[in-house]
Design an enzyme around this catalytic site. Structure first.
Site, PDB file in Angstrom:
ATOM      1  CD  GLU A  46     -67.628  83.142  47.580  1.00  0.00           C
ATOM      2  OE1 GLU A  46     -68.812  83.313  47.926  1.00  0.00           O
ATOM      3  OE2 GLU A  46     -66.673  83.471  48.290  1.00  0.00           O
ATOM      4  CB  CYS A 100     -75.800  82.428  45.565  1.00  0.00           C
ATOM      5  SG  CYS A 100     -74.985  84.024  45.574  1.00  0.00           S
TER       6      CYS A 100
HETATM    7  P1  NAP Z   1     -72.672  74.902  38.149  1.00  0.00           P
HETATM    8  O1  NAP Z   1     -73.497  74.030  37.313  1.00  0.00           O
HETATM    9  O2  NAP Z   1     -72.041  74.348  39.369  1.00  0.00           O
HETATM   10  O3  NAP Z   1     -71.562  75.514  37.173  1.00  0.00           O
HETATM   11  C1  NAP Z   1     -70.665  76.513  37.579  1.00  0.00           C
HETATM   12  C2  NAP Z   1     -69.437  76.491  36.692  1.00  0.00           C
HETATM   13  O4  NAP Z   1     -68.712  75.273  36.942  1.00  0.00           O
HETATM   14  C3  NAP Z   1     -69.746  76.475  35.202  1.00  0.00           C
HETATM   15  O5  NAP Z   1     -68.766  77.215  34.521  1.00  0.00           O
HETATM   16  C4  NAP Z   1     -69.652  75.000  34.860  1.00  0.00           C
HETATM   17  O6  NAP Z   1     -69.405  74.734  33.506  1.00  0.00           O
HETATM   18  C5  NAP Z   1     -68.470  74.608  35.714  1.00  0.00           C
HETATM   19  N1  NAP Z   1     -68.361  73.179  36.015  1.00  0.00           N
HETATM   20  C6  NAP Z   1     -69.349  72.281  36.166  1.00  0.00           C
HETATM   21  N2  NAP Z   1     -68.835  71.075  36.481  1.00  0.00           N
HETATM   22  C7  NAP Z   1     -67.491  71.231  36.534  1.00  0.00           C
HETATM   23  C8  NAP Z   1     -66.396  70.359  36.814  1.00  0.00           C
HETATM   24  N3  NAP Z   1     -66.576  69.084  37.103  1.00  0.00           N
HETATM   25  N4  NAP Z   1     -65.143  70.856  36.778  1.00  0.00           N
HETATM   26  C9  NAP Z   1     -64.934  72.158  36.502  1.00  0.00           C
HETATM   27  N5  NAP Z   1     -65.920  73.031  36.208  1.00  0.00           N
HETATM   28  C10 NAP Z   1     -67.184  72.577  36.250  1.00  0.00           C
HETATM   29  O7  NAP Z   1     -73.498  76.187  38.629  1.00  0.00           O
HETATM   30  P2  NAP Z   1     -74.497  77.106  37.801  1.00  0.00           P
HETATM   31  O8  NAP Z   1     -75.746  76.343  37.541  1.00  0.00           O
HETATM   32  O9  NAP Z   1     -73.787  77.758  36.659  1.00  0.00           O
HETATM   33  O10 NAP Z   1     -74.747  78.235  38.885  1.00  0.00           O
HETATM   34  C11 NAP Z   1     -75.677  78.111  39.904  1.00  0.00           C
HETATM   35  C12 NAP Z   1     -75.041  77.793  41.233  1.00  0.00           C
HETATM   36  O11 NAP Z   1     -74.041  78.752  41.557  1.00  0.00           O
HETATM   37  C13 NAP Z   1     -76.057  77.869  42.361  1.00  0.00           C
HETATM   38  O12 NAP Z   1     -75.873  76.791  43.236  1.00  0.00           O
HETATM   39  C14 NAP Z   1     -75.719  79.182  43.044  1.00  0.00           C
HETATM   40  O13 NAP Z   1     -76.131  79.263  44.383  1.00  0.00           O
HETATM   41  C15 NAP Z   1     -74.238  79.203  42.902  1.00  0.00           C
HETATM   42  N6  NAP Z   1     -73.737  80.571  43.070  1.00  0.00           N
HETATM   43  C16 NAP Z   1     -73.039  80.897  44.202  1.00  0.00           C
HETATM   44  C17 NAP Z   1     -72.604  82.202  44.393  1.00  0.00           C
HETATM   45  C18 NAP Z   1     -71.812  82.602  45.603  1.00  0.00           C
HETATM   46  O14 NAP Z   1     -71.141  83.626  45.537  1.00  0.00           O
HETATM   47  N7  NAP Z   1     -71.839  81.865  46.684  1.00  0.00           N
HETATM   48  C19 NAP Z   1     -72.887  83.172  43.444  1.00  0.00           C
HETATM   49  C20 NAP Z   1     -73.627  82.800  42.322  1.00  0.00           C
HETATM   50  C21 NAP Z   1     -74.041  81.503  42.134  1.00  0.00           C
HETATM   51  P3  NAP Z   1     -70.651  74.448  32.517  1.00  0.00           P
HETATM   52  O15 NAP Z   1     -71.411  75.716  32.451  1.00  0.00           O
HETATM   53  O16 NAP Z   1     -70.006  74.065  31.257  1.00  0.00           O
HETATM   54  O17 NAP Z   1     -71.441  73.327  33.133  1.00  0.00           O
END
Ligand code: NAP
Length: 474
Positions: free
Chosen positions: A249, A283
């Protein structure tokens, strides 16, 4: 307020040496600490989850239902406490946080309801010559250990969207919540344990994704990675995960189309709310609005004037409309994106100013095609207004990005609505509301770089279970 929260591994609340400060993004005060989990903690959590899987798949469905119902009741009974946690550790205002907490209770309750609807069907074996004496059926079997990785922007409900269906379907979970917002997730884990979830079914390791992510997603005992977050991390996980099921997602750069025949006041009100909900860190938040040129000027004037009314900053106050971004770094990033667009000819109609982690609600016009804020996901309280000749141009421009999660169209023409339904490349389209609309039981997910698979409890349950065929040779 600091409790020094622990992680949940094998039914025990444990620390891990180092801790991480959880800060209020408004003023950087430390509101709690969580363990900085390690690869060893991930290994222990997966080992526990392997046992937990055996326990949950053997658990009668009525017991899973009862545990999920009790969890929903606990959230409802403590709604204000959950809401305050969401608002304190994240960006949301207290009013936004209350809505999320209420939705999380719903998400868990829907999971309880859907648990009894995980069904199969009989297979007409005799339809194939040579199988006349065969009878049988398929049923849906839980997939096993699920790694659930969640983002910061809905720190409770997006966790509920993974834990609810995973547990309803008979799986076990290792949850890794966003490092900046782990408290809401831990509180949900506490509620599930209080509701009677047996040990090992649910495990939660807090810590940096960059440090512990690989240990979680590459472990062959994990049978599915259910990820919600940004496209960059999503792509990295897909590259590394190996042969396991993937649910993605991801983000978007969401378009809304405003036709000249629409209810203008409705289009303005709903698009402003859709642009600035959760300080634009949403998102399905509105990022690009394509407005038919006959009404462009009027729309722009009303949109800017409504935006000016926003009360921004003190997120725990009842009348606050928009809180800070998740941290100052993110606010500086969007400040740079806006300044870059302005340097190339964009005009700031309102906003464009930053104070620490607060970036004011910002409306841009004349955004150059191809600039970062035009093409990439802003995930910030900014919105671009574009005049268009007609619906064809609006749809072509709406589709001209690498994302496709949600879209909205405002029109009173059924023909225009259906044209958009058929031609806009998205996972969901909303007629006469902005893209920022979702209920928790509907299928939710994107096309293109916005993701793979669907959430929404019934649909997540399909992803988190697999058919097993049973064939009697009579
Ligand atoms: P993010 O930086 O991608 O992080 C999401 C999660 O992934 C966090 O728990 C992060 O840990 C973890 N993570 C990061 N790198 C990783 C890796 N290499 N391996 C495993 N886990 C890893 O996203 P965010 O800034 O928290 O959230 C914003 C994004 O989420 C936006 O792009 C938004 O559009 C998207 N989103 C999508 C939806 C949907 O349903 N489509 C809903 C909500 C949000 P850390 O926190 O420790 O970095």
């Amino acid at each position: 307020m600091v409790h020094d929260m622990k992680m949940l591994i094998g039914g025990k609340w444990v620390g891990s040496g180092d801790t991480i400060d959880v800060k209020d993004p408004l003023d950087n005060t430390v509101i709690d600490t969580v363990p900085s989990g390690t690869a060893k903690d991930i290994d222990a959590a997966i080992t526990a989850a392997v046992e937990g899987y055996k326990v949950n798949r053997a658990l009668p469905v009525h017991e899973r239902i009862s545990i999920l119902r009790k969890t929903a009741d606990i959230i409802e009974a403590n709604l204000e406490d959950f809401a305050r946690t969401i608002a304190m550790e994240g960006s949301k205002t207290i009013r936004e946080a209350r809505k999320e907490a209420a939705r999380a209770a719903q998400t868990i309750m829907i999971s309880a309801e859907e648990a009894r609807r995980v069904v199969g069907e009989t297979i007409p074996f005799s339809s194939s010559p040579g199988s006349e004496n065969r009878q049988g059926y398929y049923f849906r079997f839980p997939i096993g250990v699920i790694a659930a990785i969640t983002p910061f922007n809905d720190p409770l409900n997006l966790v509920a969207h993974k834990l609810g269906p995973a547990i309803a379907g008979g799986n076990s979970v290792v949850l890794k919540p966003a490092t900046v917002t782990p408290l809401s997730a831990l509180k949900l884990c506490e509620a599930m344990m209080e509701a009677g979830l047996p040990a090992n079914i649910l495990n939660c390791v807090t810590g940096y994704g960059a440090k512990i992510g690989d240990a979680l997603v590459t472990d062959p005992r994990v049978r599915m990675v259910s990820f919600t977050g940004g496209v960059e991390a999503g792509q990295e996980i897909v590259r590394k995960a190996g042969l396991k099921k993937i649910g993605m997602e991801l983000g978007s750069n969401t378009p809304v189309i405003v036709c000249a025949d629409c209810d203008l006041d409705q289009a303005v009100e709903n698009s402003v709310s859709g642009a600035f909900w959760a300080a634009g860190q949403n998102c399905i938040g509105v990022q690009r609005i394509y407005i038919e040129k006959e009404i462009y000027k009027k729309f722009e004037t009303l949109f800017v004037s409504r935006t000016r009314q926003y009360k921004v900053g003190p997120k725990m106050e009842e009348d606050c409309d928009m809180g800070p971004m998740i941290n100052e770094g993110e606010a500086k990033r969007i400040e740079k994106w806006v300044n870059d667009a302005v340097a190339k000819g964009a005009r700031v109609l309102v906003g464009g100013t930053r104070n620490g982690s607060i970036y004011d609600p910002t409306v841009l016009a004349d955004v150059p095609a191809g600039s970062t804020i035009d093409k990439q996901e802003a995930f910030a309280p900014t919105v671009n207004l574009y005049p268009v000749e007609n619906l064809d141009e609006a749809i072509a421009k709406a589709n001209d990005v690498d994302f496709g999660l949600h879209a909205g169209i405002f029109t009173s023409s059924i023909d225009k609505a259906f044209k958009a339904i058929n031609e806009v490349e998205v996972g969901g389209i909303v007629i006469n509301d902005s893209s920022d609309y979702r209920i928790d039981m509907m299928p939710f997910g994107g096309v293109k770089n916005s993701g793979l698979g669907r959430e929404g409890i019934k649909f997540a349950l399909q992803e988190m279970t697999e058919p097993r065929v049973v064939c009697f040779n009579l």
